[in-house]
Design a protein around this motif. Structure first.
Motif, PDB file in Angstrom:
ATOM      1  N   UNK A 223      75.649  -0.646  33.745  1.00  0.00           N
ATOM      2  CA  UNK A 223      76.916   0.039  34.088  1.00  0.00           C
ATOM      3  C   UNK A 223      77.090   0.264  33.097  1.00  0.00           C
ATOM      4  N   UNK A 224      77.059  -1.170  31.740  1.00  0.00           N
ATOM      5  CA  UNK A 224      77.144  -0.776  30.415  1.00  0.00           C
ATOM      6  C   UNK A 224      75.620   0.333  29.435  1.00  0.00           C
ATOM      7  N   UNK A 225      75.157   0.778  30.837  1.00  0.00           N
ATOM      8  CA  UNK A 225      74.462   1.818  29.776  1.00  0.00           C
ATOM      9  C   UNK A 225      74.942   2.870  30.065  1.00  0.00           C
ATOM     10  N   UNK A 226      75.534   2.637  31.295  1.00  0.00           N
ATOM     11  CA  UNK A 226      75.678   3.926  31.799  1.00  0.00           C
ATOM     12  C   UNK A 226      77.548   4.922  31.060  1.00  0.00           C
ATOM     13  N   UNK A 227      77.741   3.414  31.046  1.00  0.00           N
ATOM     14  CA  UNK A 227      79.599   3.626  29.962  1.00  0.00           C
ATOM     15  C   UNK A 227      79.013   4.275  28.149  1.00  0.00           C
ATOM     16  N   UNK A 228      78.167   3.605  28.221  1.00  0.00           N
ATOM     17  CA  UNK A 228      77.541   4.161  26.289  1.00  0.00           C
ATOM     18  C   UNK A 228      76.964   5.601  26.766  1.00  0.00           C
ATOM     19  N   UNK A 229      76.462   6.032  27.805  1.00  0.00           N
ATOM     20  CA  UNK A 229      75.918   7.156  28.024  1.00  0.00           C
ATOM     21  C   UNK A 229      76.778   8.654  27.269  1.00  0.00           C
ATOM     22  N   UNK A 230      77.719   8.959  27.588  1.00  0.00           N
ATOM     23  CA  UNK A 230      78.476   9.804  27.292  1.00  0.00           C
ATOM     24  C   UNK A 230      78.859  10.000  25.448  1.00  0.00           C
ATOM     25  N   UNK A 231      79.140   8.852  24.723  1.00  0.00           N
ATOM     26  CA  UNK A 231      79.299   8.688  23.817  1.00  0.00           C
ATOM     27  C   UNK A 231      78.135   8.498  22.351  1.00  0.00           C
ATOM     28  N   UNK A 232      76.752   8.187  23.437  1.00  0.00           N
ATOM     29  CA  UNK A 232      75.525   8.213  22.832  1.00  0.00           C
ATOM     30  C   UNK A 232      75.189  10.031  22.417  1.00  0.00           C
TER      31      UNK A 232
ATOM     32  N   UNK B  15      70.314  12.465  22.800  1.00  0.00           N
ATOM     33  CA  UNK B  15      69.572  10.409  22.965  1.00  0.00           C
ATOM     34  C   UNK B  15      70.488  10.838  24.235  1.00  0.00           C
ATOM     35  N   UNK B  16      70.267   9.933  25.423  1.00  0.00           N
ATOM     36  CA  UNK B  16      70.407   9.715  26.653  1.00  0.00           C
ATOM     37  C   UNK B  16      69.909   7.710  26.611  1.00  0.00           C
ATOM     38  N   UNK B  17      71.414   7.122  27.368  1.00  0.00           N
ATOM     39  CA  UNK B  17      71.064   5.822  27.115  1.00  0.00           C
ATOM     40  C   UNK B  17      71.004   5.511  29.206  1.00  0.00           C
ATOM     41  N   UNK B  18      70.541   6.233  30.089  1.00  0.00           N
ATOM     42  CA  UNK B  18      71.132   5.828  31.553  1.00  0.00           C
ATOM     43  C   UNK B  18      70.145   7.151  31.789  1.00  0.00           C
ATOM     44  N   UNK B  19      68.594   6.714  32.863  1.00  0.00           N
ATOM     45  CA  UNK B  19      68.249   8.112  33.527  1.00  0.00           C
ATOM     46  C   UNK B  19      66.569   8.063  34.476  1.00  0.00           C
ATOM     47  N   UNK B  20      66.712   8.517  35.105  1.00  0.00           N
ATOM     48  CA  UNK B  20      65.246   9.431  35.827  1.00  0.00           C
ATOM     49  C   UNK B  20      64.210   8.950  34.852  1.00  0.00           C
ATOM     50  N   UNK B  21      63.737   8.247  35.260  1.00  0.00           N
ATOM     51  CA  UNK B  21      62.123   8.463  34.568  1.00  0.00           C
ATOM     52  C   UNK B  21      60.686   8.540  35.381  1.00  0.00           C
ATOM     53  N   UNK B  22      59.578   7.855  35.340  1.00  0.00           N
ATOM     54  CA  UNK B  22      58.863   8.856  36.042  1.00  0.00           C
ATOM     55  C   UNK B  22      59.229   8.408  38.160  1.00  0.00           C
ATOM     56  N   UNK B  23      58.403   9.329  38.650  1.00  0.00           N
ATOM     57  CA  UNK B  23      58.734   9.230  40.265  1.00  0.00           C
ATOM     58  C   UNK B  23      59.200   7.433  40.633  1.00  0.00           C
ATOM     59  N   UNK B  24      60.009   7.830  41.355  1.00  0.00           N
ATOM     60  CA  UNK B  24      61.029   6.079  42.079  1.00  0.00           C
ATOM     61  C   UNK B  24      60.877   4.758  40.876  1.00  0.00           C
ATOM     62  N   UNK B  25      61.542   6.097  39.614  1.00  0.00           N
ATOM     63  CA  UNK B  25      62.260   4.407  38.638  1.00  0.00           C
ATOM     64  C   UNK B  25      63.136   4.972  38.123  1.00  0.00           C
ATOM     65  N   UNK B  26      63.780   3.982  37.751  1.00  0.00           N
ATOM     66  CA  UNK B  26      64.925   4.255  36.681  1.00  0.00           C
ATOM     67  C   UNK B  26      64.991   3.821  36.010  1.00  0.00           C
ATOM     68  N   UNK B  27      65.579   4.427  34.136  1.00  0.00           N
ATOM     69  CA  UNK B  27      65.572   3.432  33.384  1.00  0.00           C
ATOM     70  C   UNK B  27      66.874   3.369  32.477  1.00  0.00           C
TER      71      UNK B  27
ATOM     72  N   UNK C  62      67.150  -3.198  24.220  1.00  0.00           N
ATOM     73  CA  UNK C  62      66.750  -3.629  25.439  1.00  0.00           C
ATOM     74  C   UNK C  62      66.543  -2.999  26.118  1.00  0.00           C
ATOM     75  N   UNK C  63      65.206  -2.625  26.874  1.00  0.00           N
ATOM     76  CA  UNK C  63      64.728  -0.859  27.588  1.00  0.00           C
ATOM     77  C   UNK C  63      64.513  -1.806  28.795  1.00  0.00           C
ATOM     78  N   UNK C  64      65.136  -1.136  29.833  1.00  0.00           N
ATOM     79  CA  UNK C  64      64.510  -2.015  31.422  1.00  0.00           C
ATOM     80  C   UNK C  64      64.383  -0.655  32.438  1.00  0.00           C
ATOM     81  N   UNK C  65      62.926  -1.404  33.576  1.00  0.00           N
ATOM     82  CA  UNK C  65      62.566  -0.275  34.041  1.00  0.00           C
ATOM     83  C   UNK C  65      62.828  -0.634  35.905  1.00  0.00           C
TER      84      UNK C  65
END
Length: 210
Positions: free
Chosen positions: A123-132, A139-151, A200-203
Motif C-alpha cells: 500500500x505504501x509502494x502504491x501511494x509512492x508510485x505517482x510522486x516517484x 521510476x516505478x515503485x509497484x508493478x507486475x514482474x514475471x508471469x504470476x509475479x508482483x513486485x 527493500x524489494x518484495x517479490x
C-alpha cells in the motif's frame, strides 16, 4: 489472493556511461538466497544481460525480469563508507566497476525516517508510485514482474553517484552519464540521474492477475 512474498534488503546502484551502456547493480546483504550481488547490463543496441553469482539466483532473477542473455559468474561488491559518502568496487565476470556516491540527498533524509513496516507494505509502494514517477521519470515503485509475479520497492535512502569508472570485456565505457534511455529489464527503471538507493524489494509469487 496474496502469494508467497520474498523480501530483499540492500542497495541498488544505477549508472549510465558515455558509451550508452547502462548498469544496474543490486547488492543484497539479506535475501532468501543469502547475501549476494548481481548486475544488469543494457547495451546501446538494447541487448539486456544478467550477471548472476549462482544458477538459483540467475533463474529467479530471469523469471522476474527480462533478459536476452544470462551469465553465471563470480560477482562481488566491496566498498567503504565515510562521512562524504560510499565507495563501491564491483567485480562481475567481464565487468569491473568503481563508483563513488555522495552524501544523502534531502529526499534521502526523508526516506530514512520511514518506519520499516511501512517500507515493506504494498500500500505504501502504491501511494509512492505517482510522486516517484513525477519526480523521477521512468521510476516505478509497484508493478507486475514475471508471469504470476508482483513486485514493489520501498526506498530507505538516496545518494547521488558522483563518479564511475567501468570496464566491460576489457573496453572502457567512458565517463559517468545519465541513465538514458531508461533500462527495460522490468516494469520500471532506475533513476535517470545516477544514484545509489537503499531499498527493500518484495517479490510476490503466485498472485492472480487482477
Amino acid at each position: 489472493m496474496a502469494g508467497e512474498r520474498l523480501r530483499f534488503d540492500g542497495w541498488i546502484a544505477g549508472v549510465g556511461t558515455a558509451s550508452g551502456t547502462r548498469l544496474v547493480v543490486g547488492h543484497w546483504p539479506r535475501s532468501p538466497f543469502g547475501a549476494f550481488s548481481d548486475v544488469m547490463i543494457e547495451h546501446p543496441d538494447g541487448e539486456r544481460v544478467l550477471l548472476a553469482p549462482s544458477r538459483p539466483v540467475a533463474d529467479f532473477v530471469a523469471a522476474t525480469y527480462r533478459f536476452d542473455r544470462t551469465e553465471v559468474v563470480p560477482v562481488s561488491v566491496t566498498g567503504s563508507v565515510s562521512r562524504s559518502g560510499h565507495m563501491w568496487i564491483v567485480e562481475a565476470g567481464p565487468l569491473h566497476l568503481r563508483l563513488r556516491a555522495g552524501r544523502r540527498t534531502a529526499l534521502g533524509r526523508l526516506l530514512t525516517a520511514v518506519p520499516a513496516p511501512l517500507v515493506r507494505s504494498p500500500l505504501w509502494a502504491a501511494l509512492c508510485d505517482v510522486p516517484a514517477r513525477l519526480l523521477m521519470p521512468g521510476v516505478r515503485t509497484l508493478g507486475r514482474a514475471g508471469p504470476g509475479r508482483r513486485e514493489w520497492y520501498g526506498a530507505r535512502d538516496l545518494r547521488p553517484v558522483l563518479a564511475a569508472d567501468a570496464v566491460l570485456d576489457g573496453v572502457g565505457l567512458g565517463p559517468l552519464a545519465p541513465l538514458d534511455p531508461p533500462v527495460a529489464f522490468g516494469f520500471g527503471s532506475a533513476p535517470r540521474t545516477p544514484a545509489l538507493v537503499r531499498v527493500t524489494t518484495t517479490v510476490e509469487i503466485g498472485t492472480a492477475r487482477r
